[in-house]
Design an enzyme around this catalytic site. Structure first.
Site, PDB file in Angstrom:
ATOM      1  N   ARG A 240     -10.728   1.146   8.169  1.00 39.31           N
ATOM      2  CA  ARG A 240     -10.648  -0.137   8.293  1.00 39.31           C
ATOM      3  C   ARG A 240     -11.608  -0.972   9.231  1.00 39.31           C
ATOM      4  O   ARG A 240     -11.582  -1.952   9.532  1.00 39.31           O
ATOM      5  CB  ARG A 240      -9.285  -0.233   9.086  1.00 39.31           C
ATOM      6  CG  ARG A 240      -8.083  -0.128   8.376  1.00 39.31           C
ATOM      7  CD  ARG A 240      -6.985  -0.832   8.997  1.00 39.31           C
ATOM      8  NE  ARG A 240      -5.729  -0.194   8.539  1.00 39.31           N
ATOM      9  CZ  ARG A 240      -4.366  -0.883   8.771  1.00 39.31           C
ATOM     10  NH1 ARG A 240      -4.425  -1.806   9.416  1.00 39.31           N
ATOM     11  NH2 ARG A 240      -3.509  -0.127   8.293  1.00 39.31           N
TER      12      ARG A 240
ATOM     13  N   ARG B 141      -2.800  -8.830  13.350  1.00 42.41           N
ATOM     14  CA  ARG B 141      -3.093  -7.604  12.318  1.00 42.41           C
ATOM     15  C   ARG B 141      -3.960  -8.542  11.117  1.00 42.41           C
ATOM     16  O   ARG B 141      -5.034  -7.987  10.591  1.00 42.41           O
ATOM     17  CB  ARG B 141      -2.012  -7.330  11.675  1.00 42.41           C
ATOM     18  CG  ARG B 141      -1.159  -6.372  12.822  1.00 42.41           C
ATOM     19  CD  ARG B 141       0.196  -6.181  12.542  1.00 42.41           C
ATOM     20  NE  ARG B 141       0.489  -5.468  11.474  1.00 42.41           N
ATOM     21  CZ  ARG B 141       1.762  -5.540  10.637  1.00 42.41           C
ATOM     22  NH1 ARG B 141       2.671  -6.376  11.382  1.00 42.41           N
ATOM     23  NH2 ARG B 141       1.993  -4.887   9.749  1.00 42.41           N
TER      24      ARG B 141
ATOM     25  N   LYS C 254       0.892  -1.207   0.058  1.00 41.40           N
ATOM     26  CA  LYS C 254       0.042   0.002  -0.157  1.00 41.40           C
ATOM     27  C   LYS C 254       0.984   1.471   0.000  1.00 41.40           C
ATOM     28  O   LYS C 254       0.473   2.055  -0.752  1.00 41.40           O
ATOM     29  CB  LYS C 254      -0.757  -0.118   1.348  1.00 41.40           C
ATOM     30  CG  LYS C 254      -2.142  -0.809   1.020  1.00 41.40           C
ATOM     31  CD  LYS C 254      -2.803  -0.957   2.642  1.00 41.40           C
ATOM     32  CE  LYS C 254      -1.800  -1.400   3.588  1.00 41.40           C
ATOM     33  NZ  LYS C 254      -2.270  -1.776   4.760  1.00 41.40           N
TER      34      LYS C 254
ATOM     35  N   ARG D 275      10.513  -8.201   6.101  1.00 46.41           N
ATOM     36  CA  ARG D 275      10.471  -6.784   6.154  1.00 46.41           C
ATOM     37  C   ARG D 275      11.545  -5.995   6.752  1.00 46.41           C
ATOM     38  O   ARG D 275      11.415  -6.270   7.993  1.00 46.41           O
ATOM     39  CB  ARG D 275       9.215  -6.175   6.119  1.00 46.41           C
ATOM     40  CG  ARG D 275       8.886  -4.684   6.043  1.00 46.41           C
ATOM     41  CD  ARG D 275       7.578  -4.164   5.530  1.00 46.41           C
ATOM     42  NE  ARG D 275       6.603  -4.447   6.576  1.00 46.41           N
ATOM     43  CZ  ARG D 275       5.449  -4.208   6.480  1.00 46.41           C
ATOM     44  NH1 ARG D 275       4.953  -3.748   5.403  1.00 46.41           N
ATOM     45  NH2 ARG D 275       4.520  -4.171   7.245  1.00 46.41           N
TER      46      ARG D 275
ATOM     47  N   ARG E  72      10.034  -3.418  11.972  1.00 40.34           N
ATOM     48  CA  ARG E  72       8.999  -2.612  12.834  1.00 40.34           C
ATOM     49  C   ARG E  72       8.485  -3.359  13.835  1.00 40.34           C
ATOM     50  O   ARG E  72       8.540  -4.622  14.023  1.00 40.34           O
ATOM     51  CB  ARG E  72       7.736  -2.568  12.003  1.00 40.34           C
ATOM     52  CG  ARG E  72       7.469  -1.283  11.311  1.00 40.34           C
ATOM     53  CD  ARG E  72       6.657  -1.230  10.096  1.00 40.34           C
ATOM     54  NE  ARG E  72       5.128  -1.379  10.558  1.00 40.34           N
ATOM     55  CZ  ARG E  72       4.182  -1.593   9.878  1.00 40.34           C
ATOM     56  NH1 ARG E  72       4.252  -0.889   8.590  1.00 40.34           N
ATOM     57  NH2 ARG E  72       2.856  -1.827  10.146  1.00 40.34           N
TER      58      ARG E  72
END
Ligand code: ADP
Ligand code: ZN
Length: 225
Positions: free
Chosen positions: A89, A167, A14, A123, A156
């Site tokens: 969301r 999540r 995104k 990531r 992160r």
């Protein structure tokens, strides 16, 4: 003036695709996650309110999110429009949003959960400049260091296996119904984000019907001719 929403599971790209669109269409990119992370890093009052919730992978409460988004959009610095990432969301957030804004399209980035896990757990993020890396196909030249600024590459806080499961669950439970609302209004284009970045970006533009004329990059090429 164009107003887009971009939706998709964790690791679907995104941020990357919003930035590419924002750059070429002169849109303001509004990322709710980035706003929260900025506040966490700077130890603001808002940062203190959201830090733990974010680290656990759960969603921040609707009231708080709505006030942050409302304030951000009220700045009206988006003459050519905006692309909003990470919002809405929940069904309530969607209702709140649709009361005040008409949107031109919803970009839905699709990625299977198995691929989400592979991408998100690989990531890394530069602690200095925020540049994104992943240890699969976008590795830095020097291990653990940012190619751009030499900063340390970190994970992160919510990119752990446990927080990721939370999540993903939140996404399927609370965000999928938002997609259904938008689908009923025929706003949604869906793009498979497994191909490489350039192909995905092109597919988004094709489906949104954004022709290359009128894009900043094309214009500047013309000017040099
Ligand atoms: P991702 O899509 O990878 O989960 P984001 O950077 O968009 O990451 O968001 C990070 C976290 O910020 C979320 O897990 C959640 O805690 C919080 N957050 C962001 N946007 C919202 C939202 N619209 N509603 C509630 N919480 C949000
Ligand atoms: Zn860096």
């Amino acid at each position: 003036m164009r107003k887009y929403v971009i939706m998709g599971v964790q690791g679907s790209g995104k941020g990357t695709h919003s930035q590419l669109l924002a750059r070429d269409l002169d849109l303001v990119h509004i990322s709710v996650g980035d706003i929260f992370r900025w506040n966490v890093q700077r130890h603001t009052k808002l940062g203190a309110l959201v830090r733990r919730i974010m680290a656990s992978g759960e969603l921040v409460g609707d009231d708080l999110v709505e006030s942050v988004v409302g304030d951000r959009l009220a700045q009206h610095d988006w003459n050519y429009g905006f692309i909003i990432d990470g919002f809405p969301r929940t069904v309530r957030q969607a209702e709140f949003f649709l009361e005040s804004y008409d949107i031109d399209g919803v970009i839905h980035l699709h990625l299977p959960d198995s691929e989400v896990r592979r991408r998100v757990l690989a990531r890394r993020l530069c602690a200095g400049c925020g540049m994104d890396y992943n240890l699969i196909d976008n590795t830095p030249t020097v291990e653990g260091r940012c190619d751009v600024c030499g900063g340390e590459l970190i994970r992160r806080e919510d990119d752990t296996p446990h927080a990721l499961e939370v999540r993903l669950r939140e996404y399927h439970e609370k965000t999928n119904p938002v997609l259904d609302i938008f689908r009923r209004k025929e706003y949604v284009i869906t793009v498979d984000t497994r191909p490489d970045k350039e192909q995905v970006q092109q597919a988004i533009r094709d489906k949104l019907g954004i022709s290359s004329t009128g894009l900043k990059t094309t214009k500047s090429q013309d000017e040099t001719r």
